[in-house]
Design an enzyme around this catalytic site. Structure first.
Site, mmCIF file in Angstrom:
data_model
loop_
_atom_site.group_PDB
_atom_site.id
_atom_site.type_symbol
_atom_site.label_atom_id
_atom_site.label_comp_id
_atom_site.label_asym_id
_atom_site.label_seq_id
_atom_site.Cartn_x
_atom_site.Cartn_y
_atom_site.Cartn_z
ATOM 1 N N ARG A 175 -0.669 -0.076 -9.432
ATOM 2 C CA ARG A 175 -0.733 -1.508 -9.124
ATOM 3 C C ARG A 175 -0.769 -2.375 -10.377
ATOM 4 N NH1 ARG A 175 -5.217 -1.384 -4.365
ATOM 5 N NH2 ARG A 175 -3.938 -0.522 -2.705
ATOM 6 N N ARG B 211 -1.376 -8.892 -8.916
ATOM 7 C CA ARG B 211 -2.146 -10.124 -9.000
ATOM 8 C C ARG B 211 -3.070 -10.222 -10.203
ATOM 9 N NH1 ARG B 211 -4.846 -10.441 -3.235
ATOM 10 N NH2 ARG B 211 -4.723 -8.175 -3.457
ATOM 11 N N ARG C 90 5.220 -14.909 -7.858
ATOM 12 C CA ARG C 90 4.907 -14.798 -6.436
ATOM 13 C C ARG C 90 4.929 -16.174 -5.762
ATOM 14 N NH1 ARG C 90 3.339 -15.543 -2.055
ATOM 15 N NH2 ARG C 90 1.936 -14.350 -0.719
ATOM 16 N N ASP D 35 7.012 -1.896 -1.986
ATOM 17 C CA ASP D 35 5.905 -1.610 -1.079
ATOM 18 C C ASP D 35 6.236 -0.334 -0.320
ATOM 19 O OD1 ASP D 35 4.367 -2.057 1.726
ATOM 20 O OD2 ASP D 35 3.378 -3.185 0.150
ATOM 21 N N TYR E 295 0.252 3.530 9.457
ATOM 22 C CA TYR E 295 0.582 2.113 9.619
ATOM 23 C C TYR E 295 1.488 1.876 10.826
ATOM 24 C CZ TYR E 295 -1.519 0.909 5.137
ATOM 25 O OH TYR E 295 -2.413 0.698 4.117
#
Length: 350
Positions: A26, A30, A39, A76, A153
């Site tokens: 990651r 962010r 973003r 992703d 998921y």
């Protein structure tokens, strides 16, 4: 293209190297203000991931910001179920949500095995563009979610602490479960092979929810499908001609401490460890693989001196060969970028 820094690639292939390579899961995200700016410009996470120019830009940002030894393509794991016919939404503060789930054999008729070139072409374009813009500075890592994690998921419809709906299906309808897992596996093999053709130097499988399974369930519903993927990513030979050389494969199964020996038997090159897996014990269980990990991401909330001390302890435990330094999971979004930089610099200095 000749790599200027091939340290990670040589380590993953089992070669002796002059220092330990380092990157962070990651790392493109962010934690960086420049990521947040891109973003905002994109308008949404999914738009960012599906716009090759923007995905390439944020993929390269941590190479510039932290000096890591590899880039990992910004994407992703849930692009695979979307390519299979099950679209998802990314909702701020909630995470991924699937408006429609798959829970019965009848539901499987709505799915297809993904065609990587047409269904996931935007990821492949991002890889090609990133490779061009990196210009050989560092290797590029491709990735996908392991089949069981994707199964979670697709059946649960969202993130969960227990994934009880997904696990219920393993007990109540194992035929359905294995059928869906095989569809995911076939899609993932095609997708990762396409990533290799597009130019990635290594690939990583993320089994993020491995730890919710019992050892017996993991051996039944996860390992066989990961094995298929690892086996499939060897050389492809058509009419006697090798179309691509095998790339190193990393298997990261968070929480599956009980399966380390079995994972070590797979035809992968690197085994990723989370912070609950002891390095010395892991070396004994997985003697013939390169290990990756495993600093607790929360260490990066500590002061600089403690970060350096924890890094030294980690390096002493793993040793300085056949080892890739990383966090034990992804870097948290509220981490001070200077602390992440301290982690990377400490690896290099020590």
């Amino acid at each position: 293209m000749t790599l200027q820094n091939d340290l990670l690639l040589r380590t993953a292939r089992g070669e002796l190297t002059e220092r330990v390579p380092v990157w962070m899961m990651r790392q493109a995200g962010r934690v960086l203000a420049e990521y947040r700016a891109v973003r905002e410009r994109a308008g949404s996470f999914i738009t960012l991931a599906k716009t090759p120019e923007l995905a390439a830009e944020v993929t390269i940002q941590p190479v510039d910001a932290f000096g890591v030894d590899a880039a990992i393509i910004f994407s992703d794991i849930l692009v695979v179920p979307e390519a299979m016919g099950l679209p998802y939404e990314m909702i701020e503060s909630r995470g991924p949500v699937f408006p429609t789930t798959v829970r019965t054999t009848a539901d499987l008729s709505r799915l297809r095995v993904a065609d990587a070139e047409s269904d996931l072409g935007y990821v492949l374009d991002a890889i090609r563009l990133t490779k061009k813009e990196l210009n050989g500075r560092v290797p590029l890592i491709g990735f996908a979610g392991a089949p069981f994690t994707i199964f979670c998921y697709m059946t649960e419809g969202k993130g969960s602490k227990t994934f009880s709906i997904a696990k219920k299906l393993l007990y109540t309808d194992p035929v359905f479960a294995h059928t869906l897992l095989q569809q995911i596996t076939d899609s993932t093999i095609a997708y990762l092979k396409a990533q290799v053709r597009a130019g990635v130097n290594l690939v990583q499988l993320f089994d993020s929810w491995a730890g919710i399974l019992s050892p017996e369930q993991y051996r039944l519903f996860s390992l066989p499908y990961i094995k298929q993927i690892c086996d499939a990513l060897g050389s492809e030979i058509h009419d006697g001609v090798v179309s691509h050389a095998p790339v190193p494969v990393t298997v990261f199964a968070k929480g599956a401490f009980f399966a380390r020996h079995e994972i070590g038997q797979l035809s992968c090159s690197v085994v990723g460890l989370d912070w609950n897996m002891d390095p010395a014990e892991s070396r004994e269980l997985i003697p013939n693989k390169v290990l990756q990990g495993n600093l607790d991401p929360c260490v990066l909330y500590a002061d600089f001196a403690q970060i350096r001390a924890e890094v030294k302890n980690m390096l002493d435990a793993f040793g300085h060969q056949h080892y890739i330094a990383n966090l034990g999971h992804g870097i948290y979004p509220d981490t001070d970028p200077d602390k992440a930089r301290c982690f990377v610099d400490a690896i290099k200095e020590m």
